[in-house]
Design a protein around this motif. Structure first.
Motif, PDB file in Angstrom:
ATOM      1  N   ASP A 171      -7.105  -4.906  -4.710  1.00 14.45           N
ATOM      2  CA  ASP A 171      -7.511  -5.985  -3.805  1.00 14.45           C
ATOM      3  C   ASP A 171      -7.840  -5.352  -2.451  1.00 14.45           C
ATOM      4  OD1 ASP A 171      -7.853  -8.319  -2.347  1.00 14.45           O
ATOM      5  OD2 ASP A 171      -6.081  -9.288  -3.203  1.00 14.45           O
ATOM      6  N   LEU A 172      -9.028  -5.576  -1.959  1.00 12.44           N
ATOM      7  CA  LEU A 172      -9.432  -4.984  -0.682  1.00 12.44           C
ATOM      8  C   LEU A 172      -8.821  -5.689   0.522  1.00 12.44           C
ATOM      9  CD1 LEU A 172     -13.179  -4.216  -1.429  1.00 12.44           C
ATOM     10  CD2 LEU A 172     -11.283  -2.576  -1.256  1.00 12.44           C
ATOM     11  N   ALA A 173      -8.328  -6.906   0.333  1.00  7.58           N
ATOM     12  CA  ALA A 173      -7.757  -7.685   1.442  1.00  7.58           C
ATOM     13  C   ALA A 173      -6.245  -7.481   1.513  1.00  7.58           C
ATOM     14  CB  ALA A 173      -8.091  -9.162   1.265  1.00  7.58           C
ATOM     15  N   LEU A 174      -5.843  -6.288   1.845  1.00  9.25           N
ATOM     16  CA  LEU A 174      -4.420  -5.985   1.977  1.00  9.25           C
ATOM     17  C   LEU A 174      -4.008  -6.076   3.444  1.00  9.25           C
ATOM     18  CD1 LEU A 174      -4.173  -2.815  -0.308  1.00  9.25           C
ATOM     19  CD2 LEU A 174      -3.431  -5.132  -0.867  1.00  9.25           C
ATOM     20  N   PRO A 175      -2.781  -6.516   3.703  1.00 12.51           N
ATOM     21  CA  PRO A 175      -2.293  -6.489   5.086  1.00 12.51           C
ATOM     22  C   PRO A 175      -1.827  -5.068   5.428  1.00 12.51           C
ATOM     23  CG  PRO A 175      -0.600  -7.355   3.657  1.00 12.51           C
ATOM     24  CD  PRO A 175      -1.812  -7.095   2.790  1.00 12.51           C
ATOM     25  N   VAL A 176      -1.557  -4.797   6.619  1.00 10.72           N
ATOM     26  CA  VAL A 176      -1.009  -3.528   7.124  1.00 10.72           C
ATOM     27  C   VAL A 176      -1.985  -2.368   6.937  1.00 10.72           C
ATOM     28  CG1 VAL A 176       0.964  -1.962   7.153  1.00 10.72           C
ATOM     29  CG2 VAL A 176       1.336  -4.381   6.640  1.00 10.72           C
ATOM     30  N   VAL A 177      -2.206  -1.919   5.710  1.00  8.36           N
ATOM     31  CA  VAL A 177      -3.131  -0.824   5.429  1.00  8.36           C
ATOM     32  C   VAL A 177      -4.330  -1.422   4.704  1.00  8.36           C
ATOM     33  CG1 VAL A 177      -3.440   1.349   4.185  1.00  8.36           C
ATOM     34  CG2 VAL A 177      -1.224   0.815   5.216  1.00  8.36           C
ATOM     35  N   SER A 178      -5.539  -1.076   5.116  1.00 12.12           N
ATOM     36  CA  SER A 178      -6.734  -1.668   4.509  1.00 12.12           C
ATOM     37  C   SER A 178      -6.900  -1.207   3.063  1.00 12.12           C
ATOM     38  CB  SER A 178      -7.976  -1.295   5.313  1.00 12.12           C
ATOM     39  OG  SER A 178      -8.368   0.038   5.037  1.00 12.12           O
ATOM     40  N   GLY A 179      -7.543  -2.058   2.292  1.00  8.10           N
ATOM     41  CA  GLY A 179      -7.854  -1.709   0.916  1.00  8.10           C
ATOM     42  C   GLY A 179      -8.741  -0.480   0.827  1.00  8.10           C
ATOM     43  N   MET A 180      -9.627  -0.307   1.799  1.00  7.81           N
ATOM     44  CA  MET A 180     -10.485   0.878   1.819  1.00  7.81           C
ATOM     45  C   MET A 180      -9.663   2.153   2.013  1.00  7.81           C
ATOM     46  SD  MET A 180     -13.581   0.033   1.114  1.00  7.81           S
ATOM     47  CE  MET A 180     -14.560   1.421   1.675  1.00  7.81           C
ATOM     48  N   GLU A 181      -8.631   2.072   2.835  1.00  3.41           N
ATOM     49  CA  GLU A 181      -7.755   3.235   3.018  1.00  3.41           C
ATOM     50  C   GLU A 181      -6.992   3.536   1.733  1.00  3.41           C
ATOM     51  OE1 GLU A 181      -6.151   6.565   4.393  1.00  3.41           O
ATOM     52  OE2 GLU A 181      -7.753   5.433   5.368  1.00  3.41           O
ATOM     53  N   VAL A 182      -6.536   2.507   1.050  1.00  2.91           N
ATOM     54  CA  VAL A 182      -5.848   2.699  -0.234  1.00  2.91           C
ATOM     55  C   VAL A 182      -6.808   3.321  -1.247  1.00  2.91           C
ATOM     56  CG1 VAL A 182      -4.707   1.523  -2.168  1.00  2.91           C
ATOM     57  CG2 VAL A 182      -4.178   0.866   0.188  1.00  2.91           C
ATOM     58  N   LEU A 183      -8.056   2.890  -1.253  1.00  2.00           N
ATOM     59  CA  LEU A 183      -9.056   3.488  -2.137  1.00  2.00           C
ATOM     60  C   LEU A 183      -9.205   4.972  -1.843  1.00  2.00           C
ATOM     61  CD1 LEU A 183     -11.269   3.318  -4.293  1.00  2.00           C
ATOM     62  CD2 LEU A 183     -12.837   2.536  -2.496  1.00  2.00           C
ATOM     63  N   ARG A 184      -9.233   5.349  -0.576  1.00  2.76           N
ATOM     64  CA  ARG A 184      -9.332   6.771  -0.214  1.00  2.76           C
ATOM     65  C   ARG A 184      -8.117   7.554  -0.719  1.00  2.76           C
ATOM     66  NH1 ARG A 184     -12.559   4.607   3.802  1.00  2.76           N
ATOM     67  NH2 ARG A 184     -10.992   3.934   5.286  1.00  2.76           N
ATOM     68  N   ALA A 198       0.818  -1.208   0.000  1.00  2.00           N
ATOM     69  CA  ALA A 198       0.000   0.000   0.000  1.00  2.00           C
ATOM     70  C   ALA A 198       0.856   1.263   0.000  1.00  2.00           C
ATOM     71  CB  ALA A 198      -0.931  -0.007   1.214  1.00  2.00           C
ATOM     72  N   LYS A 199       2.012   1.203   0.652  1.00  2.00           N
ATOM     73  CA  LYS A 199       2.860   2.395   0.739  1.00  2.00           C
ATOM     74  C   LYS A 199       3.392   2.846  -0.626  1.00  2.00           C
ATOM     75  CE  LYS A 199       7.151  -0.079   1.831  1.00  2.00           C
ATOM     76  NZ  LYS A 199       7.953   0.289   0.690  1.00  2.00           N
ATOM     77  N   ASP A 200       3.351   1.983  -1.628  1.00  2.54           N
ATOM     78  CA  ASP A 200       3.857   2.323  -2.955  1.00  2.54           C
ATOM     79  C   ASP A 200       2.809   2.942  -3.869  1.00  2.54           C
ATOM     80  OD1 ASP A 200       6.323   1.217  -2.229  1.00  2.54           O
ATOM     81  OD2 ASP A 200       5.722  -0.773  -2.938  1.00  2.54           O
ATOM     82  N   VAL A 201       1.550   2.883  -3.473  1.00  8.00           N
ATOM     83  CA  VAL A 201       0.464   3.292  -4.354  1.00  8.00           C
ATOM     84  C   VAL A 201       0.542   4.765  -4.726  1.00  8.00           C
ATOM     85  CG1 VAL A 201      -2.047   3.559  -4.530  1.00  8.00           C
ATOM     86  CG2 VAL A 201      -1.065   1.415  -3.690  1.00  8.00           C
ATOM     87  N   ARG A 202       0.678   5.639  -3.765  1.00  2.00           N
ATOM     88  CA  ARG A 202       0.664   7.080  -4.055  1.00  2.00           C
ATOM     89  C   ARG A 202       1.762   7.468  -5.041  1.00  2.00           C
ATOM     90  NH1 ARG A 202      -0.019  10.040   0.987  1.00  2.00           N
ATOM     91  NH2 ARG A 202      -2.199   9.760   0.557  1.00  2.00           N
ATOM     92  N   SER A 203       2.973   6.988  -4.821  1.00  3.00           N
ATOM     93  CA  SER A 203       4.068   7.354  -5.726  1.00  3.00           C
ATOM     94  C   SER A 203       3.864   6.751  -7.116  1.00  3.00           C
ATOM     95  CB  SER A 203       5.419   6.950  -5.143  1.00  3.00           C
ATOM     96  OG  SER A 203       5.491   5.552  -4.981  1.00  3.00           O
ATOM     97  N   LEU A 204       3.360   5.521  -7.187  1.00  2.00           N
ATOM     98  CA  LEU A 204       3.114   4.907  -8.493  1.00  2.00           C
ATOM     99  C   LEU A 204       1.997   5.613  -9.249  1.00  2.00           C
ATOM    100  CD1 LEU A 204       3.552   1.092  -7.808  1.00  2.00           C
ATOM    101  CD2 LEU A 204       4.932   2.525  -9.316  1.00  2.00           C
ATOM    102  N   LEU A 205       0.993   6.117  -8.540  1.00  2.00           N
ATOM    103  CA  LEU A 205      -0.074   6.866  -9.203  1.00  2.00           C
ATOM    104  C   LEU A 205       0.489   8.065  -9.948  1.00  2.00           C
ATOM    105  CD1 LEU A 205      -2.898   6.907  -6.513  1.00  2.00           C
ATOM    106  CD2 LEU A 205      -3.034   5.846  -8.780  1.00  2.00           C
ATOM    107  N   GLU A 206       1.425   8.749  -9.333  1.00  3.90           N
ATOM    108  CA  GLU A 206       2.023   9.932  -9.955  1.00  3.90           C
ATOM    109  C   GLU A 206       3.059   9.568 -11.013  1.00  3.90           C
ATOM    110  OE1 GLU A 206       0.716  12.890  -9.616  1.00  3.90           O
ATOM    111  OE2 GLU A 206      -0.698  11.875  -8.283  1.00  3.90           O
ATOM    112  N   GLU A 207       3.822   8.543 -10.759  1.00  2.44           N
ATOM    113  CA  GLU A 207       4.885   8.140 -11.675  1.00  2.44           C
ATOM    114  C   GLU A 207       4.330   7.461 -12.931  1.00  2.44           C
ATOM    115  OE1 GLU A 207       8.309   4.743 -11.598  1.00  2.44           O
ATOM    116  OE2 GLU A 207       8.006   5.893  -9.763  1.00  2.44           O
ATOM    117  N   VAL A 208       3.422   6.522 -12.745  1.00  3.48           N
ATOM    118  CA  VAL A 208       2.919   5.685 -13.832  1.00  3.48           C
ATOM    119  C   VAL A 208       1.709   6.312 -14.523  1.00  3.48           C
ATOM    120  CG1 VAL A 208       1.919   3.419 -14.347  1.00  3.48           C
ATOM    121  CG2 VAL A 208       3.801   3.612 -12.734  1.00  3.48           C
TER     122      VAL A 208
END
Length: 135
Positions: A60-73, A42-52
């Motif tokens: 996938d909503l079933a993520l460990p550490v940070v919830s998929g709902m938080e990643v969606l937000r 999940a920690k890579d999502v924000r940077s990849l959104l901007e880079e890619v």
């Protein structure tokens, strides 16, 4: 402006901590002509959104550490124009429905077929967010 790779393919980012599952999805999408990037944490999502600058995200909503709902937000806050298709096991069906209320464009219940995912991603990429009218 639509985000395309150098060779003109649309980009899809897969967010899943399950390596084999993410690679299978990536293979399916690549076979459909998409350029695919995988975020395993999940920690890579924000940077990849901007880079890619993906045209769509499969989350996938079933993520460990940070919830998929938080990643969606995070995705909705940083790239609200990017369609997100969430995935969840049947046991998390209610969470999948909540993801729609939180801004996801669609969801897939695992296990799903290749064609289901392909149709869902294609529909979201060419949907109203990319300038076409909805059918």
């Amino acid at each position: 402006m639509q985000n395309r790779s150098v060779d003109g393919r649309k980009r899809v980012m897969i967010v899943s901590h399950e390596a084999k599952f993410a690679l299978r999805l990536a293979d399916w999408l690549a076979a459909e002509g998409y350029e695919v990037v995988i975020a395993r944490e999940a920690k890579d999502v924000r940077s990849l959104l901007e880079e890619v600058k993906p045209n769509a995200v499969v989350l996938d909503l079933a993520l460990p550490v940070v919830s998929g709902m938080e990643v969606l937000r995070v995705i909705r806050a940083s790239r609200p124009e990017v369609p997100v298709v969430t995935m969840a096991d049947a046991a998390l069906h209610n969470l999948a429905l909540l993801s729609i209320k939180a801004g996801a464009c669609g969801f897939l219940l695992k296990p799903f077929e290749r064609q289901q995912m392909s149709r869902s991603v294609a529909a979201e990429i060419r949907g109203p967010r990319s300038g076409e009218s909805a059918a």
